[in-house]
Design an enzyme around this catalytic site. Structure first.
Site, PDB file in Angstrom:
ATOM      1  N   CYS A 111       0.638 -32.304  38.835  1.00 13.93           N
ATOM      2  CA  CYS A 111       1.339 -33.581  38.839  1.00 13.93           C
ATOM      3  C   CYS A 111       2.445 -33.864  40.148  1.00 13.93           C
ATOM      4  O   CYS A 111       2.110 -34.000  41.096  1.00 13.93           O
ATOM      5  CB  CYS A 111       1.874 -33.635  37.431  1.00 13.93           C
ATOM      6  SG  CYS A 111       2.170 -35.350  36.801  1.00 13.93           S
ATOM      7  N   HIS A 112       3.633 -34.192  39.594  1.00 15.99           N
ATOM      8  CA  HIS A 112       4.691 -34.342  40.660  1.00 15.99           C
ATOM      9  C   HIS A 112       5.224 -33.028  41.321  1.00 15.99           C
ATOM     10  O   HIS A 112       6.056 -32.941  41.917  1.00 15.99           O
ATOM     11  CB  HIS A 112       6.043 -35.077  40.017  1.00 15.99           C
ATOM     12  CG  HIS A 112       5.635 -36.481  39.773  1.00 15.99           C
ATOM     13  ND1 HIS A 112       4.830 -36.940  38.511  1.00 15.99           N
ATOM     14  CD2 HIS A 112       5.952 -37.670  40.620  1.00 15.99           C
ATOM     15  CE1 HIS A 112       4.743 -38.200  38.633  1.00 15.99           C
ATOM     16  NE2 HIS A 112       5.511 -38.538  39.504  1.00 15.99           N
ATOM     17  N   GLY A 113       4.808 -31.784  40.581  1.00 15.40           N
ATOM     18  CA  GLY A 113       5.380 -30.448  41.273  1.00 15.40           C
ATOM     19  C   GLY A 113       5.022 -30.298  42.620  1.00 15.40           C
ATOM     20  O   GLY A 113       6.113 -29.680  43.186  1.00 15.40           O
ATOM     21  N   GLN A 115       6.059 -32.006  44.857  1.00 14.04           N
ATOM     22  CA  GLN A 115       7.373 -32.503  45.716  1.00 14.04           C
ATOM     23  C   GLN A 115       8.113 -31.391  46.107  1.00 14.04           C
ATOM     24  O   GLN A 115       8.635 -31.519  47.297  1.00 14.04           O
ATOM     25  CB  GLN A 115       7.990 -33.415  44.821  1.00 14.04           C
ATOM     26  CG  GLN A 115       7.475 -34.887  44.582  1.00 14.04           C
ATOM     27  CD  GLN A 115       8.383 -35.518  43.533  1.00 14.04           C
ATOM     28  OE1 GLN A 115       8.814 -35.181  42.570  1.00 14.04           O
ATOM     29  NE2 GLN A 115       8.309 -36.592  43.944  1.00 14.04           N
TER      30      GLN A 115
END
Length: 188
Positions: A111-113, A115
């Site tokens: 997912c956003h990991g 980043q």
């Protein structure tokens, strides 16, 4: 013998992790025989996020000051909107993640990991996926972003969202079982 017996896996997180993106992989890793540790740069307890609010709390096993990447066989980074944003502000978290790339150890992020992985400087030329809203960030970091449920690039496993957890968990366990990928080593 379980697939990940004698493997020690780090889950790096902060407050605001997406509950399913941490708890489902953690359970699967433990069922595969891994020794799983929850790590955080500063906290003793981290809080998850589910739906529209805070959810479960997890005890942190170790602060990043107490461990090194050499202590672990693999790294998992859950998503959530707040979690990766807090992690990428932490020099300790960036250094810890970068060390996995330098050592060729497998990394899984959903997912956003990813980043946090952008901050490592190790994504040039890597094929990855993520939640669509950070695709431009990954491209700007040199990654080749694709819209698939799971992408594996020399030990780096990425997925888009909780809907992809089944595929993500399967590939994560496979890559963690394979261990060090010399092609994953990145000089940074």
């Amino acid at each position: 013998m379980p697939l990940l017996e004698k493997r020690k896996i780090a889950i790096l997180t902060e407050d605001g992790f997406e509950e399913s993106e941490l708890m489902v992989p953690k359970k699967a890793l433990e069922e595969a025989g891994a020794d799983v540790h929850i790590l955080s740069p500063t906290k003793d307890v981290v809080r998850g996020w589910k739906g529209d609010g805070w959810s479960s709390e997890l005890q942190v096993d170790h602060h990043l000051d107490e461990v090194r990447a050499e202590d672990y066989d693999g790294l998992m980074i859950p998503g959530g909107v707040a979690n990766p944003d807090l992690l990428r502000r932490s020099d300790k978290a960036i250094h810890f993640a970068r060390s996995f790339f330098e050592q060729g150890k497998p990394i899984a992020s959903i997912c956003h990991g990813p980043q946090l992985l952008i901050e490592t400087g190790a994504l040039q030329g890597r094929e990855m996926t993520s939640f669509s809203s950070i695709s431009t960030d990954l491209k700007n970091a040199g990654a080749r972003w694709v819209n698939k449920e799971v992408v594996v690039d020399e030990g780096l496993v990425t997925s888009r969202s909780p809907e992809d957890l089944e595929a993500f968990v399967g590939k994560m366990i496979e890559e963690f079982a394979e261990g060090v990928h010399s092609e994953n080593r990145t000089a940074i």
